[in-house]
Design an enzyme around this catalytic site. Structure first.
Site: not given
Ligand code: PSU
Ligand code: MN
Length: 304
Positions: A27, A159
């Site tokens: 990604e 996370k």
């Molecule tokens: N985990 C990390 N860094 C990130 C992300 C996840 O350590 O930048 C990103 C990933 O791309 C994940 C996104 O899909 O955050 C999720 O964001 P949201 O909770 O807004 O859907």
């Protein structure tokens, strides 16, 4: 325009896919929003090299000039990592970003969506989005994607700023297997984790590939989470991390940060308050996931 016409696949990757060689999707939100410049760019390039060292072709995805790009040049990775304006593109943002030709980084959800179109079944990232803590109702579209797109995502869990038990319940509801790679405990991103069970444990790349293949050959069409804990020598101090998470979430609250800005904000706060230690752990776990994903992709390709 048909969705397939929107796909721009690097020739090395299309050749690998045509001859059923292993390919690993990667990604790009982690590059644009997940880590500070210039470590984001060097990490993205190192992760691609690790995928190659372990026998697979890396396919980093992004939205560039109105296309789904699969496989980026190092100049494109540099641009995603350093440009002022890069849109974090989750599922709802895809159409608008394409029509406006916005430079877009793909979240886990959007990367799964593009990978599936390209025919890539194995994907490596750092951590998944999930159910946020509290009652904001913030649930990542990563879960929507996992519930509807048959791609396997290697991550160090979710996370740990999120509500992990609720996220696991949600994955169960969606019919998504959560496989622990050499572990029975669901990894907690910066730390290896010990409290939460996975749905099954797999101890080798072969066993992981066999479980993933069988999931799809059965007719199940959901994604798969393959959760690999951070290598023990890179694990963060749990107390330091937990304090940093609480502070980061409180700061987001105090400053009124919400929605898709929450994750980047809290992650940046944690990097700062741990004096960069969390970043080193984050980089180590992403690299480990890339190696695991490549090994699983090799087994998966030899099975299919
Ligand atoms: N985990 C990390 N860094 C990130 C992300 C996840 O350590 O930048 C990103 C990933 O791309 C994940 C996104 O899909 O955050 C999720 O964001 P949201 O909770 O807004 O859907
Ligand atoms: Mn969200």
């Amino acid at each position: 325009m048909k969705p397939e016409d929107l796909l721009l696949i690097d020739p090395e990757i299309s050749e690998a896919l045509a001859s059923k060689k292993p390919v690993v999707a990667l990604e790009s939100t982690i590059i644009s929003h997940g880590m500070p410049y210039p470590r984001n760019v060097s990490t993205a390039l190192e992760v691609e090299a690790i995928v190659r060292e372990n026998g697979a072709v890396p396919a980093t995805t992004a939205l560039i000039d109105g296309h789904f790009c699969v496989g980026l040049s190092s100049e494109q990775i540099e641009r995603l990592g350093s440009a002022e304006e890069v849109k974090k593109v989750s599922l709802r943002d895809i159409g608008v970003a394409l029509s406006r030709k916005t430079l877009g980084a793909t979240t886990v959800a959007t990367t799964m969506f593009i990978a599936e179109k390209a025919g890539i079944k194995i994907f490596a990232t750092g951590g998944l989005g999930g159910v946020h803590r509290g009652d904001s109702g913030d649930v990542s579209a990563d879960l929507t994607a996992l519930g509807t797109i048959p791609v396997a995502v290697v991550s160090a869990g979710v996370k740990a700023i999120l509500d992990l038990p609720r996220t696991l319940e949600f994955l169960e509801t969606l019919g998504v297997p959560v496989l622990g790679y050499e572990t029975s405990a669901f990894p907690e991103f910066w730390i290896r984790g010990s409290n939460l069970p996975v749905s099954a444990r797999v101890d080798t790349p072969w066993a992981a590939a066999a479980a993933i293949s069988a999931h799809w050959s059965s007719g199940m069409n959901t994604g798969v989470v393959l959760a690999a804990p951070v290598p023990v020598e890179h694990e963060a101090d749990p107390e330091v991390i937990n304090n940093a998470i609480s502070e980061g979430l409180a700061a987001a609250d105090a400053e009124g940060v919400s929605g898709s800005e929450t994750t980047p904000f809290v992650l940046a706060h944690i990097v700062e308050s741990t004096g960069g230690a969390s970043l080193e752990t984050n980089i180590a776990l992403v690299k480990n996931n890339a190696a695991v994903a490549a090994k699983v992709a090799v087994e998966f390709a030899s099975n299919s």
